[in-house]
Motif scaffolding. Sequence first.
Motif, PDB file in Angstrom:
ATOM      1  N   GLN A 224       6.060   2.595  19.954  1.00 23.15           N
ATOM      2  CA  GLN A 224       5.299   3.539  19.138  1.00 23.15           C
ATOM      3  C   GLN A 224       6.176   4.180  18.067  1.00 23.15           C
ATOM      4  O   GLN A 224       5.751   4.347  16.918  1.00 23.15           O
ATOM      5  N   LEU A 225       7.411   4.538  18.407  1.00 25.55           N
ATOM      6  CA  LEU A 225       8.325   5.122  17.423  1.00 25.55           C
ATOM      7  C   LEU A 225       8.646   4.124  16.312  1.00 25.55           C
ATOM      8  O   LEU A 225       8.654   4.478  15.129  1.00 25.55           O
ATOM      9  N   VAL A 226       8.907   2.889  16.673  1.00 25.35           N
ATOM     10  CA  VAL A 226       9.206   1.859  15.680  1.00 25.35           C
ATOM     11  C   VAL A 226       7.997   1.634  14.792  1.00 25.35           C
ATOM     12  O   VAL A 226       8.122   1.536  13.559  1.00 25.35           O
ATOM     13  N   LEU A 227       6.832   1.570  15.369  1.00 29.63           N
ATOM     14  CA  LEU A 227       5.596   1.371  14.605  1.00 29.63           C
ATOM     15  C   LEU A 227       5.357   2.535  13.644  1.00 29.63           C
ATOM     16  O   LEU A 227       5.002   2.318  12.476  1.00 29.63           O
TER      17      LEU A 227
ATOM     18  N   ILE B   1       5.190   2.275   9.520  1.00 32.10           N
ATOM     19  CA  ILE B   1       4.036   2.810   8.782  1.00 32.10           C
ATOM     20  C   ILE B   1       4.497   3.823   7.741  1.00 32.10           C
ATOM     21  O   ILE B   1       4.047   3.799   6.592  1.00 32.10           O
ATOM     22  N   ILE B   2       5.396   4.715   8.117  1.00 27.24           N
ATOM     23  CA  ILE B   2       5.911   5.705   7.164  1.00 27.24           C
ATOM     24  C   ILE B   2       6.612   5.016   6.012  1.00 27.24           C
ATOM     25  O   ILE B   2       6.453   5.387   4.853  1.00 27.24           O
ATOM     26  N   TYR B   3       7.396   3.976   6.310  1.00 31.17           N
ATOM     27  CA  TYR B   3       8.100   3.265   5.244  1.00 31.17           C
ATOM     28  C   TYR B   3       7.110   2.640   4.265  1.00 31.17           C
ATOM     29  O   TYR B   3       7.245   2.796   3.057  1.00 31.17           O
TER      30      TYR B   3
ATOM     31  N   ILE C 187       7.542   5.807   1.694  1.00 28.23           N
ATOM     32  CA  ILE C 187       8.840   5.586   1.058  1.00 28.23           C
ATOM     33  C   ILE C 187       8.785   4.475   0.022  1.00 28.23           C
ATOM     34  O   ILE C 187       9.237   4.651  -1.110  1.00 28.23           O
ATOM     35  N   ARG C 188       8.223   3.338   0.369  1.00 28.85           N
ATOM     36  CA  ARG C 188       8.196   2.193  -0.542  1.00 28.85           C
ATOM     37  C   ARG C 188       7.434   2.474  -1.833  1.00 28.85           C
ATOM     38  O   ARG C 188       7.923   2.157  -2.922  1.00 28.85           O
ATOM     39  N   PRO C 189       6.229   3.080  -1.788  1.00 32.77           N
ATOM     40  CA  PRO C 189       5.533   3.379  -3.049  1.00 32.77           C
ATOM     41  C   PRO C 189       6.315   4.335  -3.954  1.00 32.77           C
ATOM     42  O   PRO C 189       6.308   4.174  -5.173  1.00 32.77           O
ATOM     43  N   SER C 190       7.007   5.316  -3.370  1.00 30.51           N
ATOM     44  CA  SER C 190       7.768   6.230  -4.216  1.00 30.51           C
ATOM     45  C   SER C 190       8.974   5.526  -4.832  1.00 30.51           C
ATOM     46  O   SER C 190       9.349   5.827  -5.965  1.00 30.51           O
ATOM     47  N   GLN C 191       9.568   4.567  -4.128  1.00 33.92           N
ATOM     48  CA  GLN C 191      10.663   3.786  -4.701  1.00 33.92           C
ATOM     49  C   GLN C 191      10.163   2.918  -5.853  1.00 33.92           C
ATOM     50  O   GLN C 191      10.839   2.788  -6.874  1.00 33.92           O
ATOM     51  N   LYS C 192       8.986   2.317  -5.695  1.00 30.85           N
ATOM     52  CA  LYS C 192       8.406   1.498  -6.767  1.00 30.85           C
ATOM     53  C   LYS C 192       8.104   2.346  -7.998  1.00 30.85           C
ATOM     54  O   LYS C 192       8.351   1.947  -9.128  1.00 30.85           O
ATOM     55  N   ARG C 193       7.550   3.527  -7.783  1.00 32.14           N
ATOM     56  CA  ARG C 193       7.226   4.428  -8.882  1.00 32.14           C
ATOM     57  C   ARG C 193       8.500   4.865  -9.615  1.00 32.14           C
ATOM     58  O   ARG C 193       8.537   4.884 -10.843  1.00 32.14           O
ATOM     59  N   ALA C 194       9.538   5.181  -8.876  1.00 33.89           N
ATOM     60  CA  ALA C 194      10.807   5.582  -9.487  1.00 33.89           C
ATOM     61  C   ALA C 194      11.407   4.430 -10.296  1.00 33.89           C
ATOM     62  O   ALA C 194      11.938   4.643 -11.393  1.00 33.89           O
TER      63      ALA C 194
END
Length: 91
Positions: free
Chosen positions: A8-11, A15-17, A21-28
């Motif tokens: 559950q922690l890994v999942l 999901i958070i990534y 995280i990934r969309p904000s990296q793409k936007r930056a």
Amino acid sequence: MDNMFVIQLVLMGVIIYFFMIRPSQKRAKSEREFESGLKVGDRIVTKSGIHGKVSELSDTTMVMETMSGKLKMERSAISIEMTAKLNAAAK
């Protein structure tokens, strides 16, 4: 029971990534590409809503010509979305 908790922690981490995280990296990344692609004469809109045209460029700053004069500001102050709309309407 412990294995289920770890899964559950890994999942949750995955999901958070992918959703935060990934969309904000793409936007930056797209903002950096936009800032580096600016040219003198481009029509722009700042994030605060000021419309103008680029008249001078340096590494991190730019001079923008408005109807009331010239303003020096950081390149990061330009709104990508509004600039795209403004340039699309001009064509």
